[in-house]
Design an enzyme around this catalytic site. Structure first.
Site, short mmCIF file in Angstrom:
data_model
loop_
_atom_site.label_atom_id
_atom_site.label_comp_id
_atom_site.label_asym_id
_atom_site.label_seq_id
_atom_site.Cartn_x
_atom_site.Cartn_y
_atom_site.Cartn_z
N PRO A 231 0.81 -1.22 0.00
CA PRO A 231 0.00 0.00 0.00
C PRO A 231 0.85 1.27 0.00
O PRO A 231 1.67 1.47 0.88
CB PRO A 231 -0.80 -0.12 1.31
CG PRO A 231 0.10 -0.92 2.21
CD PRO A 231 0.83 -1.89 1.33
N ASP B 118 -2.12 2.92 2.45
CA ASP B 118 -1.49 3.05 3.76
C ASP B 118 -1.83 4.45 4.27
O ASP B 118 -1.35 5.45 3.73
CB ASP B 118 0.02 2.88 3.61
CG ASP B 118 0.72 2.66 4.93
OD1 ASP B 118 0.03 2.55 5.95
OD2 ASP B 118 1.96 2.60 4.93
N TRP C 142 4.26 0.72 10.00
CA TRP C 142 4.75 -0.47 9.29
C TRP C 142 4.04 -1.73 9.78
O TRP C 142 3.94 -2.71 9.04
CB TRP C 142 6.26 -0.62 9.46
CG TRP C 142 7.03 0.39 8.68
CD1 TRP C 142 7.71 1.47 9.17
CD2 TRP C 142 7.20 0.44 7.27
NE1 TRP C 142 8.29 2.19 8.16
CE2 TRP C 142 7.99 1.58 6.97
CE3 TRP C 142 6.75 -0.36 6.22
CZ2 TRP C 142 8.35 1.92 5.67
CZ3 TRP C 142 7.10 -0.01 4.91
CH2 TRP C 142 7.90 1.12 4.66
N GLN D 119 12.39 -1.34 0.63
CA GLN D 119 11.42 -2.12 1.39
C GLN D 119 12.00 -3.40 1.97
O GLN D 119 11.29 -4.13 2.66
CB GLN D 119 10.22 -2.45 0.51
CG GLN D 119 9.43 -1.23 0.07
CD GLN D 119 8.93 -0.42 1.25
OE1 GLN D 119 8.48 -0.96 2.26
NE2 GLN D 119 9.02 0.91 1.14
N TRP E 217 8.55 -2.93 4.24
CA TRP E 217 7.38 -3.79 4.08
C TRP E 217 7.76 -5.27 4.04
O TRP E 217 7.09 -6.10 4.65
CB TRP E 217 6.64 -3.39 2.80
CG TRP E 217 5.30 -4.03 2.65
CD1 TRP E 217 4.27 -4.03 3.56
CD2 TRP E 217 4.82 -4.75 1.51
NE1 TRP E 217 3.19 -4.71 3.04
CE2 TRP E 217 3.49 -5.15 1.79
CE3 TRP E 217 5.38 -5.06 0.28
CZ2 TRP E 217 2.73 -5.87 0.88
CZ3 TRP E 217 4.61 -5.77 -0.63
CH2 TRP E 217 3.31 -6.17 -0.33
N LYS F 77 21.35 9.97 -7.51
CA LYS F 77 20.07 9.63 -6.91
C LYS F 77 19.12 10.82 -6.97
O LYS F 77 19.50 11.96 -6.68
CB LYS F 77 20.27 9.21 -5.45
CG LYS F 77 18.99 8.75 -4.75
CD LYS F 77 19.28 8.30 -3.32
CE LYS F 77 18.00 7.89 -2.61
NZ LYS F 77 18.26 7.45 -1.22
N LYS G 71 14.29 15.73 -4.11
CA LYS G 71 13.68 17.04 -4.26
C LYS G 71 14.70 18.15 -4.03
O LYS G 71 14.70 19.18 -4.71
CB LYS G 71 12.52 17.18 -3.28
CG LYS G 71 11.33 16.29 -3.60
CD LYS G 71 10.22 16.48 -2.58
CE LYS G 71 9.05 15.56 -2.86
NZ LYS G 71 7.97 15.71 -1.84
#
Length: 932
Positions: free
Chosen positions: A63, A102, A551, A587, A591, A642, A645
């Site tokens: 999610p 989520d 989580w 993840q 997750w 990488k 922002k």
């Protein structure tokens, strides 16, 4: 040998005329047209309905948080998920693709704080938790439409109308059940430990959250010289100092002890030119690094001692601004965690701000000083740094050390330091009380389950993830925040050892003796109003104030999405464990970990499907919640940096998709390198690779097939059977059979990059550059057997290729396949039920012909003879030509090299090609009698 075109195509009377797909038509327009058609025809729903009674291939959708914008890296991960789901659906399985959201946690809270112009828990509570949480619930859906729109635009099929949502009552109740089950098994406990803490968010973080937030930063590198106090053994009045190193000068305010390694050797040195300055002590292994390579010219060794001998000695604290709580202080202790890899071999200890320090303080009964509030600030009454954020106080503390004559030297060091993965604030390590899942109790079980998972890449499962599990520590699960699943634990206000874990809303009703009502909201602050008398004493049971780590929410999705165990038992069992999951590399400690940790802790409380999606019996013991994992690495910018922002190099998918189309972007992300490797996102590379490939694909269909088939060809019984067609047709159908099997096999093995490259190479090299180029004159007429054989062959090649490519490029393949067959490619089987047999002898013979063509052109170029000039003769040697012909004759076939000679003669404009048994040169072109 091959299937006839009519075996895979509709009858002529129902076949459509073939619309051209203009080569210069924008992909974006074509894809937009298809999206409208898919929607009007309910294509996705039809694919689900068509497979409703088939075996289930179980996919878990991780999610996303809908209050953050999706980026190009989400296009990458969603493409991977979609392509495997499409492949398995086309292979005949039912694939439930339920979306999920989520919706809890710090990401949402931070967004609301920004919108309100506030920061921190104090201002949240001034606004009111009820209002704040209401705004959080609204904020969750800020970018929901954009997520759904992007998913639709890239062809990622999910069912959103019944998406699971982590803030719903049903989902929370399932999470409560899981937490209560862990508590009953003594796997959920309250402990006091040093925890990574975000002062901006005001809560502790779990170890897997910390792992996601490391940043390379420049911090102070400070060496201080602290005075040792005289001892009975050394009552000398000469000044003796011990050198100490730290990268966190602000923690010196809380210093209570120093630590040395018991087995390290330490040296005492005196300046050669200034004996009155006294001596300094540090680890022998660090002398050169601290004092310089030429230190022997300036320093004289006056003594050596072990760490054990230093232990027990006392020193003077560097800063005395904070009174110490009960316990020993200004003491040197021996601890094995001290290293001679950096610093001086002497560690400054502030037990309030370090796990090793805290543990050593417990062992040595040391004092404790924690003069920092939950905002990470020193109290106003502390001298020099009062009211300052701790990291901002470093400079002033260094100046103070210099003023006091304690500063030995100061510089900066670049190192990796943990930051809050959500707000990017440097983390502090605080001694705090928290609730923990005792994951160390089932660490070995997690390792066993992980070893049975099909990881892609394997190194990810064994290395990054496996090592993480091997070094696992208990999961700090509670959060001192507001918008989250409330921890379902009630504690007696008289005796904190009286604890009740509430496993359901029915149990809550029973204990509180209150009906919940239809508008019941289990979130704060409402849930905190439920209390009841303690069953053991005269106290009152009140809920602990914490919410849980989000989580844990996402890791509960296998059962919580179905409201298990309260309903849908059968549905859950059919959908557990997952056959396949996929997410980004971050993840592995997010997750992927939370799924495994929760499932292992619950163990037999989760019934599981013991059959794989292929009906194979699977051992139900030690089963992970997922059978296969595909991990995608980072998407970097065009320079290999990488995306972030702060750097301004983040790629907006909505700027890229109109320029190239979703198919080109999807293909580029998958084909550029294996998905578990980082890749550069370079639009010029898209144009040169996948966009060019798609243009070739369009041209084969529009510029050749549709251009000439519209003069009257339709598949019919008049088309020659495959075995009766010319060798070049039989060859390309043989190659098609090879590609069909190989691509399907690679996707079964979760090798998407290798699979798509097989199809792309086949279409460009075999189909476009060879078959179509050599066959083109055969398409000018649609009436002869030879022409009909060419059309039927290319029709079959294009239709099957569309199916093979459909999981990767769902738009153009559906457009072309629908034009060819009248059927959506996404309703077609991935492979033909009666896949054609390959003809390896014919393939090998054609390989020789193609090599000879290349060599012949090279020989012409070397001789300066252009192809348009006819030559009378070409003599060549093929080492296994005789073997091919003999094998072909034994099999009763016609796959000999001589049958392909006309192709070579036409390709090279040679009147006669002959073969020799041996020769010094492989190719000889003869333009005139004396040409060699």
């Amino acid at each position: 040998m091959g299937a006839h075109a009519s075996d895979v195509l509709p009858p002529a009377e129902t076949s459509p005329r073939y619309r051209k797909l203009a080569a210069n038509r924008a992909a974006y327009e074509m894809e937009a047209e298809l999206l409208d058609r898919w929607k009007s025809e309910n294509l996705f729903e039809r694919t689900l309905g068509a497979s409703a009674d088939r075996p289930e291939y179980v996919f878990f959708e991780g999610p996303p948080t809908a209050n953050g914008k999706p980026g190009i890296h989400h296009v990458f991960s969603r493409t991977i998920k979609d392509l495997f789901c499409r492949h398995r659906a086309m292979r005949g399985f039912h694939v439930t693709r339920r979306a999920g959201w989520d919706t809890h946690g710090l990401p949402v809270e931070i967004e609301v704080e920004k919108a309100l112009g506030i920061s921190g828990k104090q201002q949240i509570e001034e606004i009111g938790v009820e209002k704040f949480n209401r705004l959080c619930k609204e904020s969750v859906w800020k970018y929901k439409e954009e997520w759904e729109r992007l998913s639709e635009r890239i062809g990622y099929w999910l069912t959103y109308d019944d998406a699971y949502i982590t803030y719903t009552n049903e989902y929370i109740e399932s999470v409560w059940w899981a937490l209560a089950t862990l508590y009953e098994r003594d796997l959920l406990y309250r402990g006091h430990k040093i925890l990574p803490y975000c002062p901006r968010c005001g809560t502790a973080l779990s170890s897997h959250e910390v792992a996601q937030g490391y940043r390379d930063v420049r911090d102070p590198s400070v060496y201080i010289a602290l005075d040792l106090l005289p001892t009975a053994e050394k009552p000398t009045t000469e000044r003796r100092r011990i050198l100490v190193w730290t990268t966190t000068p602000w923690t010196l305010v809380s210093n209570v002890a120093l630590a040395v390694h018991p087995e390290l050797e330490y040296v005492e040195l005196r300046r050669r030119n200034d004996a009155s300055a006294g001596t300094v002590i540090l680890a022998e292994a660090r002398v050169e690094a601290v004092l310089g390579a030429d230190y022997e010219q300036r320093w004289k060794r006056v003594g050596t001692m072990s760490g054990v001998e230093l232990a027990g000695m006392r020193y003077r604290r560097p800063l005395d601004w904070v009174p110490l709580e009960q316990g020993d202080s200004e003491l040197i202790v021996a601890e094995n965690f001290v290293s001679a890899e950096d610093g001086t071999g002497v560690v400054h200890m502030a037990p309030a701000f370090g796990a090793d320090d805290y543990a050593a303080a417990q062992r040595n009964d040391l004092a404790f000083a924690q003069p920092v509030n939950q905002r990470g600030e020193f109290p106003a009454e502390i001298p020099v740094v009062g009211g300052m954020f701790v990291k901002a106080a470093d400079e002033r503390i260094i100046e103070e050390l210099k003023t006091r004559g304690l500063l030995w030297k100061a510089s900066t060091i670049e190192h990796s330091y943990p930051h809050c993965w959500r707000c990017d604030t440097p983390l502090l390590y605080y001694a705090r009380t928290s609730w923990f899942v005792r994951t160390t109790a089932f660490r070995d079980a997690m390792l066993t389950r992980n070893a049975r998972v099909d990881w892609h890449s394997p190194e990810m499962g064994e290395g990054r993830f496996g090592e993480w599990l091997a070094n696992n520590i208990d999961w700090a699960i509670s959060r001192d925040r507001y918008w989250g699943t409330p921890l379902p634990l009630w504690i007696c206000d008289v005796d904190a050892t009286h604890v009740e874990a509430v496993s359901s809303f029915a149990r809550l009703t029973e204990r509180a003796r209150r009906k919940l009502g239809t508008d019941f909201d289990p979130h704060k602050p409402f849930i905190d109003g439920y209390e009841w008398p303690c069953a053991t004493c005269d106290g009152t049971m009140r809920r602990v104030p914490e919410v849980i780590d989000t989580w844990f929410d996402s890791g509960s999705m296998p059962f919580a999405q179905w409201h298990f165990p309260f309903e849908n038992d059968k549905t859950f069992t059919v959908h557990y464990p997952a056959d396949f999951i996929a997410e980004g590399v971050d993840q592995t400690r997010g997750w992927f970990y939370s799924l495994l940790a929760i499932a292992t802790g619950l163990d037999d409380a989760l019934p599981r499907n013991t059959l794989s999606h292929r009906g194979e019996l699977q051992d139900s013991v030690d089963t992970a919640p997922y059978r296969a994992v595909v991990v995608n690495d980072l998407v970097l910018d065009a320079e290999g940096i990488k995306m972030s922002k702060s750097r301004g190099n983040v790629v907006d998918p909505w700027e890229v998709l109109p320029r190239h189309g979703a198919d080109a972007v999807r293909l580029f992300l998958i084909a550029s390198s294996q998905v578990w490797m980082p890749r550069r996102f370079d639009e010029s590379a898209i144009r040169q690779t996948t966009a060019q490939f798609l243009l070739t694909f369009k041209n084969v269909y529009s510029g050749i097939f549709a251009e000439y088939a519209n003069f009257g060809w339709e598949p019919s019984e008049r088309d020659p059977k495959a075995e009766a067609r010319p060798p070049i047709d039989r060859w390309i159908l043989s190659r098609l059979a090879v590609v069909e099997r190989e691509t399907d096999s690679l996707l079964e093995r979760y090798e998407p990059t290798l699979a798509v490259r097989v199809v792309m190479d086949f279409l460009v090299d075999d189909v476009s550059n060879w078959y179509v180029r050599l066959t083109r004159p055969r398409f000018y007429d649609v009436d002869s057997d030879d022409n009909r054989a060419a059309f039927a062959t290319l029709h079959e090649v294009l239709a099957v290729t569309c199916r093979l490519l459909a999981p990767f490029a769902p738009f153009i393949t559906d457009w072309i396949h629908s034009e060819l067959t009248g059927e959506s490619v996404h309703l077609a089987p991935y492979t033909r039920p009666d896949m054609a047999d390959r003809d390896p002898l014919l393939e090998r013979a054609m390989e020789h012909i193609r090599v000879l063509s290349t060599l012949g052109r090279a020989a012409r170029e070397e001789a300066g003879i252009k192809v348009r000039q006819p030559l009378s003769k070409m003599v060549c040697v093929i080492p296994d030509a005789v073997a091919i012909e003999q094998a072909s004759a034994r099999l009763g076939g016609t796959s000999d090299i001589r049958s392909l000679v006309p192709l070579l003669e036409e390709e090279l404009n040679v009147r006669n090609v002959s073969f020799l048994g041996s020769a010094d040169e492989l190719v000889t072109l003869e333009a005139k009698p004396n040409f060699r």
